[in-house]
Design a protein around this motif. Structure first.
Motif, PDB file in Angstrom:
ATOM      1  N   LYS A 114       5.171  -6.060 -12.426  1.00 49.34           N
ATOM      2  CA  LYS A 114       4.273  -5.974 -11.265  1.00 49.34           C
ATOM      3  C   LYS A 114       3.874  -7.386 -10.861  1.00 49.34           C
ATOM      4  O   LYS A 114       3.192  -8.086 -11.624  1.00 49.34           O
TER       5      LYS A 114
ATOM      6  N   THR B 163       3.978  -0.261  -4.538  1.00 45.37           N
ATOM      7  CA  THR B 163       4.495   1.115  -4.519  1.00 45.37           C
ATOM      8  C   THR B 163       5.460   1.275  -3.352  1.00 45.37           C
ATOM      9  O   THR B 163       5.469   0.478  -2.414  1.00 45.37           O
ATOM     10  N   GLU B 164       6.252   2.353  -3.387  1.00 48.06           N
ATOM     11  CA  GLU B 164       7.320   2.532  -2.400  1.00 48.06           C
ATOM     12  C   GLU B 164       6.798   2.945  -1.026  1.00 48.06           C
ATOM     13  O   GLU B 164       7.423   2.660  -0.016  1.00 48.06           O
ATOM     14  N   ASP B 165       5.664   3.648  -0.967  1.00 43.52           N
ATOM     15  CA  ASP B 165       5.232   4.250   0.299  1.00 43.52           C
ATOM     16  C   ASP B 165       3.987   3.594   0.895  1.00 43.52           C
ATOM     17  O   ASP B 165       3.383   4.141   1.817  1.00 43.52           O
ATOM     18  N   GLN B 166       3.565   2.442   0.404  1.00 44.22           N
ATOM     19  CA  GLN B 166       2.381   1.779   0.945  1.00 44.22           C
ATOM     20  C   GLN B 166       2.736   0.404   1.487  1.00 44.22           C
ATOM     21  O   GLN B 166       3.830  -0.118   1.249  1.00 44.22           O
TER      22      GLN B 166
ATOM     23  N   GLN C 100      -0.166  -4.043  -1.770  1.00 41.58           N
ATOM     24  CA  GLN C 100       0.262  -2.833  -1.076  1.00 41.58           C
ATOM     25  C   GLN C 100       1.743  -2.545  -1.275  1.00 41.58           C
ATOM     26  O   GLN C 100       2.176  -1.400  -1.160  1.00 41.58           O
TER      27      GLN C 100
END
Length: 423
Positions: A147, A111-114, A108
């Motif tokens: 990642k 990414t920046e917004d999750q 999660q």
């Protein structure tokens, strides 16, 4: 009462098989086909989301050693202004001689917004497991080493949710297969009957009814009733459905972050948990009724039946029964089938009924068995059994039990020959 007809040139289908085929109507096909299609849809969506993620995780993630450098607490407000947090841990790891320094925790946080799923205290508790210069294990993507994750989420819930579409597919697929099997057997039976040379080719085949010899009389009649084994299987599936639905509902409710997620969780619970909860009492009631009614054996001194001939019948009934009325009758029904658009409609009308035996306030204790003898004699002008593709005259002995306004029924199909037909 209709009089005996002349021989017909068309051939017939065995009534026992045709009763199963008669159940194969468009609404039932749409029901089981719809359930099967729903299972396929849920399965495809689940495999395209969870299944793809699982495949990527098993084929693309590579395990390696890393060193923890820093630990951070990252906050983000939701639509209502409430703050939710996620952990961010900077780690260093080496891939093919190149050193990477990235922030990571789980999928999660890629990414920046999750990943903002936790309260402040929950994140602090998670970060307490890590300290600077601590050596641990991480997993990086073989196609993109930047990642990286420190934690793999449990796959238990994905496998558990997979049971829901599989349950739908197995249950609906089994029902569709059984119905198709009965229909195939009926078509095979029609092929055999077409080879039969008889003065009355529209008479049903009595061989299948006569294949069971009786203990006290000549033949034991087949009894058509609701089988217990499918009810028990349905109960097990309903219990499994409820277990999975409630576990998933609790998980979705506990994982909801805002009012929208909570509403979706409650909608899931109302649909899936409510349906499963309502289905169990109905199945239990049917099983209790079938168990209380016990087993029924009906034997006859001769078969097929000829109008005017007096025949002896013996009833053997066991079980745990307390009824206000127990009745045995012979019934003649006329059936007509016709097509209306794409639907096949069957009209049925009872044209004759003769009561053979009746008992008021019948009580049978657990482990006991009753045996009753009675006689059957049809009038001379009684219409013989008859069946062609779209019309049918069907005779059956009906066993009825009534208690508190509820009626439970079992049927024994019989064949009536015309007087002039050779046996």
């Amino acid at each position: 009462m209709a009089i005996t007809q002349e021989p017909s040139e068309k051939l017939i289908v065995n009534p026992v098989k045709e009763r199963f085929v008669g159940c194969w109507q468009l609404p039932e096909f749409l029901l089981w086909g719809g359930i099967f299609s729903l299972g396929v849809l849920i399965l495809v969506i689940h495999l395209m989301t969870w299944g793809v993620a699982l495949w990527k995780e098993s084929n693309r993630l590579v395990e390696t050693d890393c060193v923890v450098k820093e630990c951070f607490l990252h906050a983000k407000p939701d639509r209502n202004g409430n703050l939710f947090y996620r952990p961010e841990i900077r780690i260093e790891y080496v891939v093919d001689g190149e050193t990477f320094s990235m922030f990571a925790y789980d999928r999660q946080t890629l990414t920046e917004d999750q990943g903002f799923l936790y309260s402040r205290q929950e994140v602090l508790d998670l970060l307490a497991n890590y300290s600077p210069e601590m050596k641990t294990i991480c997993w990086f993507d073989s196609t993109d080493p930047k990642k990286v994750i420190l934690q793999k989420k449990s796959l238990f819930w994905g496998w558990l949710f997979l049971m829901i579409p599989l349950t739908l597919l197995v249950y609906a697929g089994t029902c569709l297969t059984l119905r198709y099997r009965f229909r195939s057997q009926s078509l095979e039976q029609r092929t055999l009957i077409q080879q039969r040379k008889c003065l009355y080719p529209t008479l049903p085949n009595e061989q299948e009814i006569n294949e069971s010899p009786g203990v006290r009389l000549t033949f034991r009649l087949p009894v058509i009733f609701v089988p217990l084994f499918p009810l028990i299987c349905a109960l097990c599936l309903a219990i499994l459905w409820n277990l999975l639905a409630w576990i998933l509902f609790i998980y979705l409710f506990s994982s909801s972050q805002n009012g929208w997620d909570t509403g979706l969780a409650f909608l899931f619970g109302i649909i899936f948990c409510g349906a499963g909860f309502a289905f169990i009492p109905w199945i239990i009631k049917r099983i209790r009724t079938a168990l209380h009614f016990g087993s029924t054996i009906l034997e006859i001194s001769d078969h097929p039946i000829l109008p005017g001939r007096k025949l002896r019948l013996t009833l053997i009934q066991d079980g745990w029964i307390e009824t206000q009325m127990y009745r045995i009758s012979i019934v003649c029904e006329e059936l007509a089938r016709y097509r209306q658009g794409t639907d096949t409609i069957t009209n049925k009308k009872e044209v004759y009924r003769q009561e053979l035996w009746r008992k008021e306030s019948l009580t049978i204790q657990r482990g006991e068995t009753i045996s009753e003898d009675f006689f059957l004699q049809l009038p001379i002008g009684a219409m013989h059994s008859f069946e062609v593709e779209n019309n049918m005259i069907h005779w059956q002995i009906v066993i009825e039990m009534e208690k508190n306004g509820n009626r439970f029924q079992r049927e024994c199909p019989v064949i009536v020959f015309p007087l002039c037909c050779p046996e």
